[in-house]
Design a protein around this motif. Sequence first.
Motif, mmCIF file in Angstrom:
data_model
loop_
_atom_site.group_PDB
_atom_site.id
_atom_site.type_symbol
_atom_site.label_atom_id
_atom_site.label_comp_id
_atom_site.label_asym_id
_atom_site.label_seq_id
_atom_site.Cartn_x
_atom_site.Cartn_y
_atom_site.Cartn_z
ATOM 1 N N GLN A 24 -14.683 -14.505 -30.972
ATOM 2 C CA GLN A 24 -14.008 -15.628 -31.617
ATOM 3 C C GLN A 24 -12.719 -15.179 -32.307
ATOM 4 O OE1 GLN A 24 -16.734 -18.550 -33.780
ATOM 5 N NE2 GLN A 24 -18.037 -16.744 -33.631
ATOM 6 N N ALA A 25 -12.716 -13.948 -32.788
ATOM 7 C CA ALA A 25 -11.544 -13.422 -33.489
ATOM 8 C C ALA A 25 -10.668 -12.566 -32.587
ATOM 9 C CB ALA A 25 -11.980 -12.615 -34.714
ATOM 10 N N ILE A 26 -11.291 -11.790 -31.704
ATOM 11 C CA ILE A 26 -10.543 -10.927 -30.775
ATOM 12 C C ILE A 26 -10.678 -11.524 -29.385
ATOM 13 C CG2 ILE A 26 -10.297 -8.602 -29.853
ATOM 14 C CD1 ILE A 26 -9.635 -8.705 -32.743
ATOM 15 N N VAL A 27 -9.762 -12.391 -29.038
ATOM 16 C CA VAL A 27 -9.866 -13.149 -27.801
ATOM 17 C C VAL A 27 -9.389 -12.314 -26.614
ATOM 18 C CG1 VAL A 27 -9.182 -15.276 -26.629
ATOM 19 C CG2 VAL A 27 -9.451 -15.259 -29.116
ATOM 20 N N GLY A 28 -10.158 -12.395 -25.513
ATOM 21 C CA GLY A 28 -9.726 -11.764 -24.274
ATOM 22 C C GLY A 28 -9.942 -10.266 -24.203
ATOM 23 N N LEU A 179 -7.086 -1.501 -28.014
ATOM 24 C CA LEU A 179 -7.138 -2.914 -27.649
ATOM 25 C C LEU A 179 -6.018 -3.295 -26.685
ATOM 26 C CD1 LEU A 179 -8.012 -4.401 -31.137
ATOM 27 C CD2 LEU A 179 -9.366 -4.700 -29.078
ATOM 28 N N GLY A 180 -4.833 -2.770 -26.942
ATOM 29 C CA GLY A 180 -3.690 -3.155 -26.126
ATOM 30 C C GLY A 180 -3.235 -4.571 -26.442
ATOM 31 N N TYR A 181 -2.126 -4.960 -25.858
ATOM 32 C CA TYR A 181 -1.593 -6.296 -26.100
ATOM 33 C C TYR A 181 -2.340 -7.320 -25.244
ATOM 34 C CZ TYR A 181 2.258 -3.997 -28.507
ATOM 35 O OH TYR A 181 2.998 -3.247 -29.383
ATOM 36 N N PRO A 182 -2.488 -8.543 -25.738
ATOM 37 C CA PRO A 182 -3.175 -9.583 -24.959
ATOM 38 C C PRO A 182 -2.340 -10.026 -23.762
ATOM 39 C CG PRO A 182 -2.243 -10.528 -26.958
ATOM 40 C CD PRO A 182 -2.055 -9.034 -27.055
ATOM 41 N N ASP A 183 -2.999 -10.661 -22.787
ATOM 42 C CA ASP A 183 -2.262 -11.182 -21.640
ATOM 43 C C ASP A 183 -1.472 -12.425 -22.048
ATOM 44 O OD1 ASP A 183 -4.031 -13.420 -21.621
ATOM 45 O OD2 ASP A 183 -5.426 -12.336 -20.332
ATOM 46 N N ARG A 184 -0.704 -12.968 -21.111
ATOM 47 C CA ARG A 184 0.218 -14.065 -21.433
ATOM 48 C C ARG A 184 -0.511 -15.299 -21.959
ATOM 49 N NH1 ARG A 184 2.793 -18.527 -19.296
ATOM 50 N NH2 ARG A 184 5.030 -18.702 -19.799
ATOM 51 N N ASP A 185 -1.570 -15.726 -21.252
ATOM 52 C CA ASP A 185 -2.279 -16.939 -21.662
ATOM 53 C C ASP A 185 -2.920 -16.776 -23.035
ATOM 54 O OD1 ASP A 185 -1.546 -18.196 -19.337
ATOM 55 O OD2 ASP A 185 -3.417 -17.730 -18.275
ATOM 56 N N THR A 186 -3.525 -15.603 -23.261
ATOM 57 C CA THR A 186 -4.146 -15.350 -24.557
ATOM 58 C C THR A 186 -3.098 -15.311 -25.658
ATOM 59 O OG1 THR A 186 -5.920 -14.078 -23.496
ATOM 60 C CG2 THR A 186 -5.614 -13.774 -25.855
ATOM 61 N N SER A 187 -1.944 -14.726 -25.354
ATOM 62 C CA SER A 187 -0.859 -14.680 -26.336
ATOM 63 C C SER A 187 -0.419 -16.081 -26.739
ATOM 64 C CB SER A 187 0.336 -13.902 -25.770
ATOM 65 O OG SER A 187 -0.002 -12.564 -25.501
ATOM 66 N N VAL A 188 -0.307 -16.973 -25.757
ATOM 67 C CA VAL A 188 0.088 -18.358 -26.048
ATOM 68 C C VAL A 188 -0.964 -19.036 -26.922
ATOM 69 C CG1 VAL A 188 0.539 -20.632 -25.048
ATOM 70 C CG2 VAL A 188 1.472 -18.581 -23.962
ATOM 71 N N ASP A 189 -2.254 -18.818 -26.598
ATOM 72 C CA ASP A 189 -3.335 -19.420 -27.397
ATOM 73 C C ASP A 189 -3.293 -18.920 -28.838
ATOM 74 O OD1 ASP A 189 -4.212 -20.828 -25.189
ATOM 75 O OD2 ASP A 189 -5.733 -19.341 -24.644
ATOM 76 N N LEU A 190 -3.021 -17.640 -29.020
ATOM 77 C CA LEU A 190 -2.949 -17.075 -30.367
ATOM 78 C C LEU A 190 -1.765 -17.658 -31.141
ATOM 79 C CD1 LEU A 190 -3.773 -13.329 -29.600
ATOM 80 C CD2 LEU A 190 -5.229 -14.959 -30.801
ATOM 81 N N LEU A 191 -0.654 -17.851 -30.466
ATOM 82 C CA LEU A 191 0.509 -18.437 -31.123
ATOM 83 C C LEU A 191 0.257 -19.892 -31.500
ATOM 84 C CD1 LEU A 191 3.403 -16.949 -28.944
ATOM 85 C CD2 LEU A 191 2.729 -16.268 -31.247
ATOM 86 N N MET A 192 -0.489 -20.606 -30.671
ATOM 87 C CA MET A 192 -0.820 -21.992 -30.990
ATOM 88 C C MET A 192 -1.718 -22.074 -32.223
ATOM 89 S SD MET A 192 0.703 -24.018 -28.848
ATOM 90 C CE MET A 192 -0.231 -25.532 -29.056
ATOM 91 N N ASP A 193 -2.453 -20.984 -32.467
ATOM 92 C CA ASP A 193 -3.362 -20.935 -33.618
ATOM 93 C C ASP A 193 -2.757 -20.098 -34.747
ATOM 94 O OD1 ASP A 193 -5.777 -21.568 -34.918
ATOM 95 O OD2 ASP A 193 -6.670 -19.655 -34.341
ATOM 96 N N ALA A 194 -1.431 -20.060 -34.816
ATOM 97 C CA ALA A 194 -0.749 -19.198 -35.781
ATOM 98 C C ALA A 194 -1.053 -19.564 -37.227
ATOM 99 C CB ALA A 194 0.765 -19.250 -35.543
#
Length: 322
Positions: A24-28, A179-194
């Motif tokens: 729930q906190a660390i997506v993807g 962990l590395g950086y999230p993929d594109r879709d996950t990054s967008v989801d995280l930004l939407m939940d900023a």
Amino acid sequence: MSITQEQADWFKDAFTSLVDNVDQAIVGKQEIIRLVISSLLTGGHVLLEDYPGTGKTVLAKSLANTLEGTSSRIQFTPDLLPSDVTGVTIYNQATHVFEFHKGPIFAQIVLADEINRASPKTQSALLEVMEEGLVTVDGETHPVGSPFMVIATQNPVEQSGTYKLPEAQLDRFLVKTSLGYPDRDTSVDLLMDAANRSRAAKVAPIINAESVNAMIELASQVHVERSIMEYITDILVSTRTDKDVALGVSMRGGLALARMVKVWALSQGRTYATPDDVNALAVPVLAHRLIVDPESEFAGITAEQIIDRILLAITPPAYRAA
């Protein structure tokens, strides 16, 4: 005593619930979460090395929040003293006796943030407790209890003023991963939940210490064929004779891999381990224990590449269900 399929199914369901809760906190990053939780259920510790802002601290806090128990965070700095970690004995003038005041290491999940910023003396304060689950202060030994896990973080950049972890300490960590950086879709989801500034806070506890200890005990009973142990041994020997390795993996590393293999198998609902379990875990469990030859390291050869090469060179055993 062999494990029943019913017990394996219970373990798998509980393990999956833990992964989903932290996710729930660390997506993807479910594979990394599985590694960290497997380490907990092996009684081991994790070193997360990654760039700033990739979620290392959030992962540690999320796992701590998943357990109905105690957790603590130690921010390692150059002026941190060993007693700031383990605790200190203080004379009580009212009772005329010395009393031990526990340090933050006395918790079930301990986040050692930026561990490489502390002096080697302070880093060494973790050696005994990580290996034996005990803290010795002024000649008295104090157990930290079970479950107990140290999740340490360090950044591969900004090395000025840091102290590289010695090999003896690295060997105490069951797993080293990133962990590395999230993929594109996950990054967008995280930004939407900023607007959510504390993703770990929404992770609620779903398991208590007794259940974790029961899972640890159950995992230790997983059947492993002798051929699998021979396969692990061949990997260890190969790391010691490889031309690009200055120092290979110790027996502590081999034991760590054997224990992790059991948890990994049971987390998938199997009562037996396979060579595929060994292959999946070899790099995160063994790579950080290698010392690469300086000339090979200068040529760009990494410990991870060496382990992958060894796995390709050794023929895994045929396996059968227990």
